[in-house]
Design a protein around this motif. Structure first.
Motif, PDB file in Angstrom:
ATOM      1  N   ARG A  13       0.804  -1.217   0.000  1.00 39.67           N
ATOM      2  CA  ARG A  13       0.000   0.000   0.000  1.00 39.67           C
ATOM      3  C   ARG A  13       0.839   1.271   0.000  1.00 39.67           C
ATOM      4  N   MET A  14       2.143   1.130  -0.031  1.00 35.65           N
ATOM      5  CA  MET A  14       2.994   2.310  -0.102  1.00 35.65           C
ATOM      6  C   MET A  14       2.845   2.996  -1.455  1.00 35.65           C
ATOM      7  N   ARG A  15       2.880   4.310  -1.414  1.00 34.76           N
ATOM      8  CA  ARG A  15       2.873   5.053  -2.676  1.00 34.76           C
ATOM      9  C   ARG A  15       4.242   5.036  -3.339  1.00 34.76           C
ATOM     10  N   THR A  16       5.263   4.805  -2.540  1.00 32.59           N
ATOM     11  CA  THR A  16       6.613   4.669  -3.080  1.00 32.59           C
ATOM     12  C   THR A  16       6.796   3.254  -3.609  1.00 32.59           C
ATOM     13  N   GLY A  17       7.306   3.140  -4.823  1.00 32.04           N
ATOM     14  CA  GLY A  17       7.565   1.825  -5.388  1.00 32.04           C
ATOM     15  C   GLY A  17       8.763   1.166  -4.723  1.00 32.04           C
ATOM     16  N   VAL A  18       8.672  -0.134  -4.513  1.00 34.91           N
ATOM     17  CA  VAL A  18       9.745  -0.902  -3.883  1.00 34.91           C
ATOM     18  C   VAL A  18      10.089  -2.085  -4.783  1.00 34.91           C
ATOM     19  N   VAL A  36      13.034  -5.317  -5.213  1.00 30.86           N
ATOM     20  CA  VAL A  36      14.143  -6.076  -4.653  1.00 30.86           C
ATOM     21  C   VAL A  36      14.812  -6.813  -5.809  1.00 30.86           C
ATOM     22  N   LEU A  37      16.104  -6.546  -5.996  1.00 33.57           N
ATOM     23  CA  LEU A  37      16.864  -7.144  -7.091  1.00 33.57           C
ATOM     24  C   LEU A  37      17.839  -8.174  -6.535  1.00 33.57           C
ATOM     25  N   ASN A  38      17.992  -9.297  -7.234  1.00 34.16           N
ATOM     26  CA  ASN A  38      18.983 -10.286  -6.822  1.00 34.16           C
ATOM     27  C   ASN A  38      20.348  -9.922  -7.380  1.00 34.16           C
ATOM     28  N   SER A  39      21.323 -10.793  -7.145  1.00 31.97           N
ATOM     29  CA  SER A  39      22.691 -10.495  -7.578  1.00 31.97           C
ATOM     30  C   SER A  39      22.819 -10.439  -9.100  1.00 31.97           C
ATOM     31  N   ALA A  40      21.876 -11.061  -9.828  1.00 32.90           N
ATOM     32  CA  ALA A  40      21.891 -11.012 -11.296  1.00 32.90           C
ATOM     33  C   ALA A  40      21.100  -9.830 -11.835  1.00 32.90           C
ATOM     34  N   GLN A  41      20.691  -8.908 -10.945  1.00 32.02           N
ATOM     35  CA  GLN A  41      19.926  -7.701 -11.308  1.00 32.02           C
ATOM     36  C   GLN A  41      18.570  -8.048 -11.911  1.00 32.02           C
ATOM     37  N   LYS A  42      17.993  -9.162 -11.477  1.00 34.99           N
ATOM     38  CA  LYS A  42      16.628  -9.506 -11.855  1.00 34.99           C
ATOM     39  C   LYS A  42      15.685  -9.171 -10.708  1.00 34.99           C
ATOM     40  N   THR A  43      14.459  -8.840 -11.043  1.00 32.02           N
ATOM     41  CA  THR A  43      13.480  -8.444 -10.034  1.00 32.02           C
ATOM     42  C   THR A  43      12.987  -9.664  -9.267  1.00 32.02           C
ATOM     43  N   GLU A  44      13.148  -9.633  -7.944  1.00 30.45           N
ATOM     44  CA  GLU A  44      12.614 -10.692  -7.093  1.00 30.45           C
ATOM     45  C   GLU A  44      11.269 -10.302  -6.491  1.00 30.45           C
ATOM     46  N   LEU A  45      11.107  -9.031  -6.192  1.00 38.15           N
ATOM     47  CA  LEU A  45       9.871  -8.554  -5.578  1.00 38.15           C
ATOM     48  C   LEU A  45       9.575  -7.161  -6.096  1.00 38.15           C
ATOM     49  N   ALA A  46       8.300  -6.883  -6.336  1.00 35.40           N
ATOM     50  CA  ALA A  46       7.872  -5.549  -6.771  1.00 35.40           C
ATOM     51  C   ALA A  46       6.478  -5.292  -6.219  1.00 35.40           C
ATOM     52  N   ASN A  47       6.310  -4.183  -5.509  1.00 37.91           N
ATOM     53  CA  ASN A  47       4.975  -3.876  -4.996  1.00 37.91           C
ATOM     54  C   ASN A  47       4.133  -3.212  -6.091  1.00 37.91           C
ATOM     55  N   GLN A  48       2.851  -2.970  -5.784  1.00 40.19           N
ATOM     56  CA  GLN A  48       1.937  -2.452  -6.792  1.00 40.19           C
ATOM     57  C   GLN A  48       2.357  -1.065  -7.282  1.00 40.19           C
ATOM     58  N   LEU A  83      17.948  -3.105  -2.791  1.00 41.84           N
ATOM     59  CA  LEU A  83      16.623  -2.543  -2.566  1.00 41.84           C
ATOM     60  C   LEU A  83      16.529  -1.228  -3.332  1.00 41.84           C
ATOM     61  N   VAL A  84      15.491  -1.098  -4.150  1.00 35.12           N
ATOM     62  CA  VAL A  84      15.313   0.091  -4.984  1.00 35.12           C
ATOM     63  C   VAL A  84      13.981   0.757  -4.606  1.00 35.12           C
ATOM     64  N   PHE A  85      14.052   2.027  -4.237  1.00 38.68           N
ATOM     65  CA  PHE A  85      12.853   2.822  -3.972  1.00 38.68           C
ATOM     66  C   PHE A  85      12.580   3.686  -5.202  1.00 38.68           C
ATOM     67  N   VAL A  86      11.354   3.626  -5.707  1.00 36.90           N
ATOM     68  CA  VAL A  86      10.980   4.306  -6.944  1.00 36.90           C
ATOM     69  C   VAL A  86       9.902   5.341  -6.633  1.00 36.90           C
ATOM     70  N   ASP A  87      10.165   6.600  -6.986  1.00 38.05           N
ATOM     71  CA  ASP A  87       9.202   7.680  -6.790  1.00 38.05           C
ATOM     72  C   ASP A  87       8.945   8.374  -8.112  1.00 38.05           C
ATOM     73  N   ASP A  88       7.739   8.865  -8.277  1.00 42.91           N
ATOM     74  CA  ASP A  88       7.384   9.669  -9.441  1.00 42.91           C
ATOM     75  C   ASP A  88       7.948  11.071  -9.228  1.00 42.91           C
ATOM     76  N   ASN A  89       8.971  11.425 -10.003  1.00 41.51           N
ATOM     77  CA  ASN A  89       9.642  12.703  -9.780  1.00 41.51           C
ATOM     78  C   ASN A  89       8.708  13.882 -10.007  1.00 41.51           C
ATOM     79  N   ARG A  90       7.771  13.743 -10.941  1.00 40.99           N
ATOM     80  CA  ARG A  90       6.867  14.852 -11.198  1.00 40.99           C
ATOM     81  C   ARG A  90       5.919  15.073 -10.026  1.00 40.99           C
ATOM     82  N   LYS A  91       5.525  14.001  -9.354  1.00 44.54           N
ATOM     83  CA  LYS A  91       4.694  14.183  -8.171  1.00 44.54           C
ATOM     84  C   LYS A  91       5.503  14.806  -7.032  1.00 44.54           C
ATOM     85  N   LEU A  92       6.769  14.417  -6.941  1.00 41.95           N
ATOM     86  CA  LEU A  92       7.623  15.056  -5.936  1.00 41.95           C
ATOM     87  C   LEU A  92       7.745  16.549  -6.220  1.00 41.95           C
ATOM     88  N   ASN A  93       7.865  16.884  -7.501  1.00 37.44           N
ATOM     89  CA  ASN A  93       7.929  18.303  -7.857  1.00 37.44           C
ATOM     90  C   ASN A  93       6.626  19.015  -7.511  1.00 37.44           C
TER      91      ASN A  93
END
Length: 531
Positions: A209-214, A216-228, A290-300
């Motif tokens: 339910r976080m608005r920030t995207g999350v 999780v990448l493994n050592s091969a840089q593949k996505t293991e987990l991604a929230n909505q 761990l990668v946190f993803v935010d919409d930069n335009r919304k931050l602006n």
């Protein structure tokens, strides 16, 4: 009779498994005893006193135990306390009878009662387990007393019976204590497991339910987990198991080279502008990222709200402290110009006062307009049609010698923007284009090009003029508030235009077109993006 239910502190799975093992053991021991007696492997040690009684008891015990096993298997080894007590109630007299038929405790059969009492102490509660231990001890002692009276047992057998009774109580007590400790430890482990599972579910719900995207990448840089939120911001590109987007992978490599460079901006193909933040997740077998993803335009947008709040306080002071004395100065200068005794030089000075008073007043008006700006109400427009209607209205107030060139796409091209704010932005850019074109070529002209971005699938609007362009040293400053090149502007036009674009999740930038002409480019958000 109530259905079987293990103690609350005893896991049902262990209870069922123990009952299953005990049921098979009863069948196996009864078959073994009958087989030893029939084959005479024990050389008459079993059933030597009453062979017929021993054989009949052994056969009945085999049949009874087989029947119990088939019944328990049909019920999935779910049994009631009464049924288990009945099983033990059958075991005790059966073994006592075989002990009597074999000449007493010297046959060694008495020690098999330890297993029955031990199973009872584990399958039943403490009181019933102790009761069956006492019942078994009493039966053994009574059987030896009967043998002593009948002349088939010696007095020393009474001591052996008492020792066996003590051993039964010690075994049952020890097993009950150990069982209680194991059950308590199992209960605590189960509670901790449930608590950990609850925390895990809670964390998953929070992350989902976080608005920030999350990500999780493994050592091969593949996505293991991604929230909505991450899937929505990346247009479902980062599904678990997929490779990281090239632009995001490039940002990750930059961060790994310099961990101090966090919060990097990335533009995806659909026109999304994302801000990425990275962190390491230490694991035993390879580190995750761990990668946190935010919409930069919304931050602006959030930053703009803060700026507007500050401007609101500022403009209140400006309106009170600047406009009142400014109005008095402007009025006094206008009165001076009406004087018949005013010299030409003084009249020129009063004109300068009036002109700059109007400029300062315009600056105040622009700032107040910016602080009072309403929230955008984006609408979906067919951009080519909107531009044609805008130019039709714009031509009414533009100079007669001005020239406008339109270049529109062949098919429909959608863009989402607040109608009034888009008109304000484009009007400002067109006015600037006319002014700078006239200064350089003496002809006020500009071009409007509408087209689709080939890579990001979003609408683009270019406002191109024939002016000299922005000098290289000023290109980073033209969108700053109150910056002007000294040609009489307030320095707020381009700043307000960019603010309006960002509040509609579009971007405004200065560049050159294919012919190296000066160009202000509006890049709209993806038409299907709702904000």
């Amino acid at each position: 009779m109530s259905s079987a239910a293990p103690s609350p502190s005893r896991p049902a799975l262990q209870y069922i498994e123990l009952l299953r093992v005990y049921a098979f053991y009863r069948v196996a021991i009864s078959v073994v005893l009958m087989g030893i007696f029939i084959s005479d492997i024990s050389h008459g040690a079993l059933g030597n006193t009453a062979p017929t009684l021993f054989l009949n008891t052994a056969v009945a015990y085999v049949v009874l135990n087989t029947g119990w096993l088939l019944h328990l298997r049909s019920t999935g080894y779910h049994s009631s306390v009464g049924q288990i007590a009945l099983m033990l109630g059958c075991d005790i007299p059966a073994f006592l009878t075989m002990i009597h038929a074999s000449g007493g405790l010297t046959s060694g059969l008495g020690y098999l009662l330890l297993i029955n009492c031990a199973a009872g102490s584990l399958l039943l509660d403490r009181r019933l387990g102790a009761f069956f231990a006492a019942l078994t001890s009493s039966g053994v002692i009574a059987q030896q007393v009967y043998g002593l009276v009948a002349g088939t047992a010696a007095s020393r057998d009474i001591v052996a019976a008492g020792s066996l009774g003590i051993l039964l109580f010690l075994a049952v007590s020890g097993l009950q204590y150990l069982s209680g400790m194991i059950n308590m430890a199992t209960w605590r482990a189960d509670q901790q497991s449930r608590h950990a599972a609850h925390l895990q579910r809670l964390a998953q719900q929070i992350i989902e339910r976080m608005r920030t995207g999350v990500l999780v990448l493994n050592s091969a840089q593949k996505t293991e987990l991604a929230n909505q939120a991450a899937l929505r911001l990346t247009a479902n590109r980062m599904q678990p198991g997929t490779d990281l987007h090239e632009a995001m992978l490039s940002a990750l490599r930059e961060w790994k080279r310099d961990p101090g460079r966090n919060g990097q901006l990335v533009k995806l193909d659909g026109g999304s502008e994302l801000r990425l933040s990275f962190a390491n997740l230490r694991r035993e077998h390879g580190d995750n990222t761990l990668v946190f993803v935010d919409d930069n335009r919304k931050l602006n947008q959030e930053a703009q709200k803060l700026k507007l709040a500050s401007l609101g306080h500022l403009t209140a002071s400006i309106a009170h402290e600047v406009r009142n004395p400014l109005g008095a100065i402007s009025h006094a200068a206008q009165l001076l110009t009406e004087s018949s005794t005013l010299s030409a030089d003084d009249r020129h000075l009063t004109e300068i006062i009036c002109r700059h008073s109007e400029r300062v007043n315009q600056i105040v008006e622009n700032v107040m307009q910016l602080s009072r700006r309403r929230a955008p109400e984006p609408e979906l427009h067919e951009l080519g049609y909107w531009v044609e209607r805008f130019i039709a209205d714009y031509r009414i107030g533009m100079p007669a010698d001005a020239r406008i060139t339109l270049e529109l796409p062949d098919g429909p091209l959608s863009a989402r923007f607040d109608s009034a704010q888009l008109a304000q932005v484009v009007t400002n850019l067109c006015n600037n284009a006319l002014v700078h074109s006239r200064q350089d070529t003496q002809v006020p002209e500009f071009e409007l090009h509408v087209y689709r971005h080939p890579g990001r699938d979003c609408a683009i609007l270019d406002v191109i003029d024939s002016g000299p362009g922005v000098p290289e040293q000023y290109r980073e400053q033209i969108f700053e508030p109150f910056f002007t090149n000294g040609q009489g502007g307030s320095g707020l036009g381009l700043y307000i235009a960019r603010e309006l674009c960002e509040s509609n999740q579009a971007s405004l930038q200065y560049c050159h077109d294919a012919s190296s002409r000066s160009c202000f480019r509006i890049e709209f958000a993806h038409a299907r993006k709702v904000f």
